[in-house]
Design a protein around this motif. Structure first.
Motif, PDB file in Angstrom:
ATOM      1  N   VAL A  54      10.938 -13.856  22.383  1.00  0.00           N
ATOM      2  CA  VAL A  54       9.569 -13.439  22.054  1.00  0.00           C
ATOM      3  C   VAL A  54       9.614 -12.092  21.354  1.00  0.00           C
ATOM      4  O   VAL A  54      10.616 -11.380  21.413  1.00  0.00           O
ATOM      5  CB  VAL A  54       8.667 -13.352  23.318  1.00  0.00           C
ATOM      6  N   SER A  55       8.513 -11.753  20.718  1.00  0.00           N
ATOM      7  CA  SER A  55       8.437 -10.450  20.057  1.00  0.00           C
ATOM      8  C   SER A  55       8.286  -9.348  21.105  1.00  0.00           C
ATOM      9  O   SER A  55       7.888  -9.597  22.248  1.00  0.00           O
ATOM     10  CB  SER A  55       7.243 -10.404  19.106  1.00  0.00           C
ATOM     11  N   PHE A  56       8.581  -8.144  20.688  1.00  0.00           N
ATOM     12  CA  PHE A  56       8.423  -6.987  21.566  1.00  0.00           C
ATOM     13  C   PHE A  56       6.961  -6.867  22.017  1.00  0.00           C
ATOM     14  O   PHE A  56       6.678  -6.660  23.191  1.00  0.00           O
ATOM     15  CB  PHE A  56       8.888  -5.721  20.839  1.00  0.00           C
ATOM     16  N   SER A  57       6.030  -7.016  21.080  1.00  0.00           N
ATOM     17  CA  SER A  57       4.605  -6.919  21.410  1.00  0.00           C
ATOM     18  C   SER A  57       4.185  -7.980  22.417  1.00  0.00           C
ATOM     19  O   SER A  57       3.445  -7.692  23.362  1.00  0.00           O
ATOM     20  CB  SER A  57       3.750  -7.047  20.149  1.00  0.00           C
ATOM     21  N   ALA A  58       4.645  -9.216  22.223  1.00  0.00           N
ATOM     22  CA  ALA A  58       4.299 -10.292  23.157  1.00  0.00           C
ATOM     23  C   ALA A  58       4.873 -10.011  24.542  1.00  0.00           C
ATOM     24  O   ALA A  58       4.219 -10.272  25.560  1.00  0.00           O
ATOM     25  CB  ALA A  58       4.822 -11.631  22.633  1.00  0.00           C
ATOM     26  N   PHE A  59       6.067  -9.448  24.592  1.00  0.00           N
ATOM     27  CA  PHE A  59       6.690  -9.122  25.873  1.00  0.00           C
ATOM     28  C   PHE A  59       5.887  -8.042  26.607  1.00  0.00           C
ATOM     29  O   PHE A  59       5.597  -8.169  27.794  1.00  0.00           O
ATOM     30  CB  PHE A  59       8.136  -8.654  25.651  1.00  0.00           C
ATOM     31  N   ILE A  60       5.489  -7.014  25.895  1.00  0.00           N
ATOM     32  CA  ILE A  60       4.712  -5.927  26.507  1.00  0.00           C
ATOM     33  C   ILE A  60       3.355  -6.452  26.980  1.00  0.00           C
ATOM     34  O   ILE A  60       2.914  -6.140  28.092  1.00  0.00           O
ATOM     35  CB  ILE A  60       4.536  -4.745  25.526  1.00  0.00           C
ATOM     36  N   ARG A  61       2.681  -7.255  26.143  1.00  0.00           N
ATOM     37  CA  ARG A  61       1.397  -7.836  26.559  1.00  0.00           C
ATOM     38  C   ARG A  61       1.567  -8.658  27.825  1.00  0.00           C
ATOM     39  O   ARG A  61       0.759  -8.556  28.757  1.00  0.00           O
ATOM     40  CB  ARG A  61       0.812  -8.718  25.450  1.00  0.00           C
ATOM     41  N   SER A  62       2.611  -9.462  27.874  1.00  0.00           N
ATOM     42  CA  SER A  62       2.880 -10.298  29.044  1.00  0.00           C
ATOM     43  C   SER A  62       3.092  -9.449  30.296  1.00  0.00           C
ATOM     44  O   SER A  62       2.563  -9.762  31.370  1.00  0.00           O
ATOM     45  CB  SER A  62       4.106 -11.174  28.774  1.00  0.00           C
ATOM     46  N   CYS A  63       3.843  -8.375  30.175  1.00  0.00           N
ATOM     47  CA  CYS A  63       4.090  -7.482  31.317  1.00  0.00           C
ATOM     48  C   CYS A  63       2.791  -6.869  31.826  1.00  0.00           C
ATOM     49  O   CYS A  63       2.551  -6.808  33.035  1.00  0.00           O
ATOM     50  CB  CYS A  63       5.072  -6.376  30.925  1.00  0.00           C
ATOM     51  N   ILE A  64       1.946  -6.423  30.908  1.00  0.00           N
ATOM     52  CA  ILE A  64       0.683  -5.800  31.307  1.00  0.00           C
ATOM     53  C   ILE A  64      -0.232  -6.826  31.962  1.00  0.00           C
ATOM     54  O   ILE A  64      -0.828  -6.564  33.012  1.00  0.00           O
ATOM     55  CB  ILE A  64      -0.002  -5.130  30.092  1.00  0.00           C
ATOM     56  N   ILE A  65      -0.343  -8.005  31.365  1.00  0.00           N
ATOM     57  CA  ILE A  65      -1.192  -9.060  31.926  1.00  0.00           C
ATOM     58  C   ILE A  65      -0.710  -9.451  33.303  1.00  0.00           C
ATOM     59  O   ILE A  65      -1.501  -9.594  34.244  1.00  0.00           O
ATOM     60  CB  ILE A  65      -1.267 -10.270  30.990  1.00  0.00           C
ATOM     61  N   ASN A  66       0.595  -9.629  33.466  1.00  0.00           N
ATOM     62  CA  ASN A  66       1.144  -9.982  34.778  1.00  0.00           C
ATOM     63  C   ASN A  66       0.846  -8.918  35.822  1.00  0.00           C
ATOM     64  O   ASN A  66       0.484  -9.222  36.968  1.00  0.00           O
ATOM     65  CB  ASN A  66       2.645 -10.238  34.692  1.00  0.00           C
ATOM     66  N   GLU A  67       0.975  -7.667  35.446  1.00  0.00           N
ATOM     67  CA  GLU A  67       0.704  -6.572  36.387  1.00  0.00           C
ATOM     68  C   GLU A  67      -0.752  -6.535  36.793  1.00  0.00           C
ATOM     69  O   GLU A  67      -1.080  -6.364  37.971  1.00  0.00           O
ATOM     70  CB  GLU A  67       1.126  -5.237  35.753  1.00  0.00           C
TER      71      GLU A  67
END
Length: 67
Positions: free
Chosen positions: A49-62
């Motif tokens: 995945v892209s860096f942006s998608a990874f960061i979004r996923s981390c924030i959403i999960n948190e």
């Protein structure tokens, strides 16, 4: 509806995740240590995945985890 109102209303984790993934993209700037950014970018690459998608996923999960 605000995020806090959604949480206070007893929304499920899935409902919170749906809410957080909607809306227009907004650019932001984050200042993080280079080693943290490089490690996150490498992890994103390894997951395909892209860096942006990874960061979004981390924030959403948190934000969607129940306390």
């Amino acid at each position: 509806m605000k995020y806090s109102e959604l949480v206070d209303s007893g929304a499920t984790s899935t409902q919170v995740m749906d809410y957080l993934s909607e809306g227009e993209p907004t650019p932001i700037t984050l200042r993080v240590p280079r080693n943290l950014k490089d490690a996150a970018a490498e992890t994103a690459r390894l997951r395909g995945v892209s860096f942006s998608a990874f960061i979004r996923s981390c924030i959403i999960n948190e934000l969607s985890e129940g306390d």
